[in-house]
Design a protein around this motif. Structure first.
Motif, short mmCIF file in Angstrom:
data_model
loop_
_atom_site.label_atom_id
_atom_site.label_comp_id
_atom_site.label_asym_id
_atom_site.label_seq_id
_atom_site.Cartn_x
_atom_site.Cartn_y
_atom_site.Cartn_z
N MET A 1 4.02 69.81 -47.60
CA MET A 1 3.51 70.28 -46.97
C MET A 1 5.43 69.79 -46.23
SD MET A 1 1.11 69.30 -43.63
CE MET A 1 -0.10 69.97 -44.66
N ALA A 2 5.27 68.50 -46.57
CA ALA A 2 6.94 67.38 -47.06
C ALA A 2 8.13 67.95 -46.63
CB ALA A 2 7.02 66.79 -47.11
N ALA A 3 8.36 69.49 -47.85
CA ALA A 3 8.98 70.20 -48.51
C ALA A 3 9.51 71.29 -47.35
CB ALA A 3 8.90 70.75 -49.82
N LEU A 4 8.53 71.85 -46.61
CA LEU A 4 8.28 72.51 -45.28
C LEU A 4 8.72 72.86 -44.41
CD1 LEU A 4 5.34 74.37 -46.21
CD2 LEU A 4 6.85 76.01 -46.59
N VAL A 5 8.21 71.42 -44.33
CA VAL A 5 9.27 70.08 -42.52
C VAL A 5 10.42 70.28 -43.21
CG1 VAL A 5 9.28 68.31 -41.51
CG2 VAL A 5 6.85 69.03 -41.98
N ALA A 6 10.98 69.36 -44.28
CA ALA A 6 12.36 69.24 -44.85
C ALA A 6 13.10 71.49 -44.02
CB ALA A 6 12.82 68.84 -46.14
N GLU A 7 12.17 72.07 -44.75
CA GLU A 7 13.57 72.91 -45.05
C GLU A 7 13.70 73.88 -43.67
OE1 GLU A 7 11.79 77.42 -46.41
OE2 GLU A 7 11.40 75.89 -48.11
N SER A 8 12.81 73.41 -42.74
CA SER A 8 13.03 74.12 -40.91
C SER A 8 14.13 72.91 -40.69
CB SER A 8 11.58 73.78 -40.26
OG SER A 8 11.46 72.25 -40.11
N GLU A 9 14.61 71.94 -41.33
CA GLU A 9 15.99 71.15 -40.72
C GLU A 9 15.16 70.18 -39.30
OE1 GLU A 9 19.38 73.75 -40.29
OE2 GLU A 9 19.23 74.07 -42.68
N SER A 10 13.81 70.09 -39.53
CA SER A 10 13.69 69.38 -38.41
C SER A 10 14.25 67.63 -38.71
CB SER A 10 11.36 69.12 -37.95
OG SER A 10 11.76 68.57 -36.86
N ARG A 11 14.05 67.03 -37.30
CA ARG A 11 14.51 65.79 -37.45
C ARG A 11 13.06 65.22 -36.83
NH1 ARG A 11 19.53 64.93 -34.00
NH2 ARG A 11 19.15 62.79 -34.09
N LEU A 12 11.61 65.74 -36.79
CA LEU A 12 10.00 65.24 -36.27
C LEU A 12 10.58 63.77 -36.64
CD1 LEU A 12 8.49 68.11 -35.36
CD2 LEU A 12 9.32 66.51 -33.81
N THR A 13 10.30 63.62 -37.85
CA THR A 13 10.21 62.67 -38.99
C THR A 13 10.83 61.16 -38.77
OG1 THR A 13 11.08 63.71 -41.38
CG2 THR A 13 8.78 64.35 -40.81
N ASP A 14 12.72 61.39 -38.20
CA ASP A 14 12.58 60.25 -37.70
C ASP A 14 11.97 59.72 -36.56
OD1 ASP A 14 14.83 61.44 -39.84
OD2 ASP A 14 15.82 62.06 -38.27
N THR A 15 11.94 60.84 -36.11
CA THR A 15 10.43 59.30 -35.12
C THR A 15 9.58 58.33 -36.35
OG1 THR A 15 10.47 61.21 -33.57
CG2 THR A 15 8.70 60.11 -33.14
N PRO A 16 9.44 56.63 -35.36
CA PRO A 16 8.36 56.22 -36.12
C PRO A 16 7.10 56.99 -35.15
CG PRO A 16 11.11 55.61 -34.83
CD PRO A 16 10.28 56.98 -34.44
N GLY A 17 6.58 56.79 -36.55
CA GLY A 17 4.56 57.77 -36.79
C GLY A 17 4.88 59.19 -36.61
N ILE A 18 5.72 59.51 -36.87
CA ILE A 18 5.97 61.02 -36.73
C ILE A 18 6.13 61.33 -38.54
CG2 ILE A 18 6.30 63.37 -36.96
CD1 ILE A 18 5.94 62.64 -34.09
N GLY A 19 4.77 61.64 -39.28
CA GLY A 19 4.81 62.18 -40.55
C GLY A 19 4.80 63.55 -40.67
N ALA A 20 5.41 63.26 -41.81
CA ALA A 20 4.98 65.13 -42.74
C ALA A 20 4.19 65.96 -41.41
CB ALA A 20 5.53 65.61 -43.99
#
Length: 51
Positions: free
Chosen positions: A1-20
């Motif tokens: 799942m983390a790879a798919l989020v990274a592939e989307s180029e989203s910066r959501l996981t840069d926000t504290p408390g938001i994981g993959a």
């Protein structure tokens, strides 16, 4: 799942408390966030539009 989020180029996981998992759920719910012209453009689809 983390790879798919990274592939989307989203910066959501840069926000504290938001994981993959949370980022994947948000992306799945809203789709590609670049379709909104500005951050405020998400208020309508999210049901948070205040008048």
């Amino acid at each position: 799942m983390a790879a798919l989020v990274a592939e989307s180029e989203s910066r959501l996981t840069d926000t504290p408390g938001i994981g993959a998992v949370t980022a994947a759920r948000l992306l799945g719910r809203t789709g590609n966030p670049t379709r909104f012209p500005a951050a405020r453009g998400e208020e309508g689809p999210a049901g948070d539009l205040q008048r």
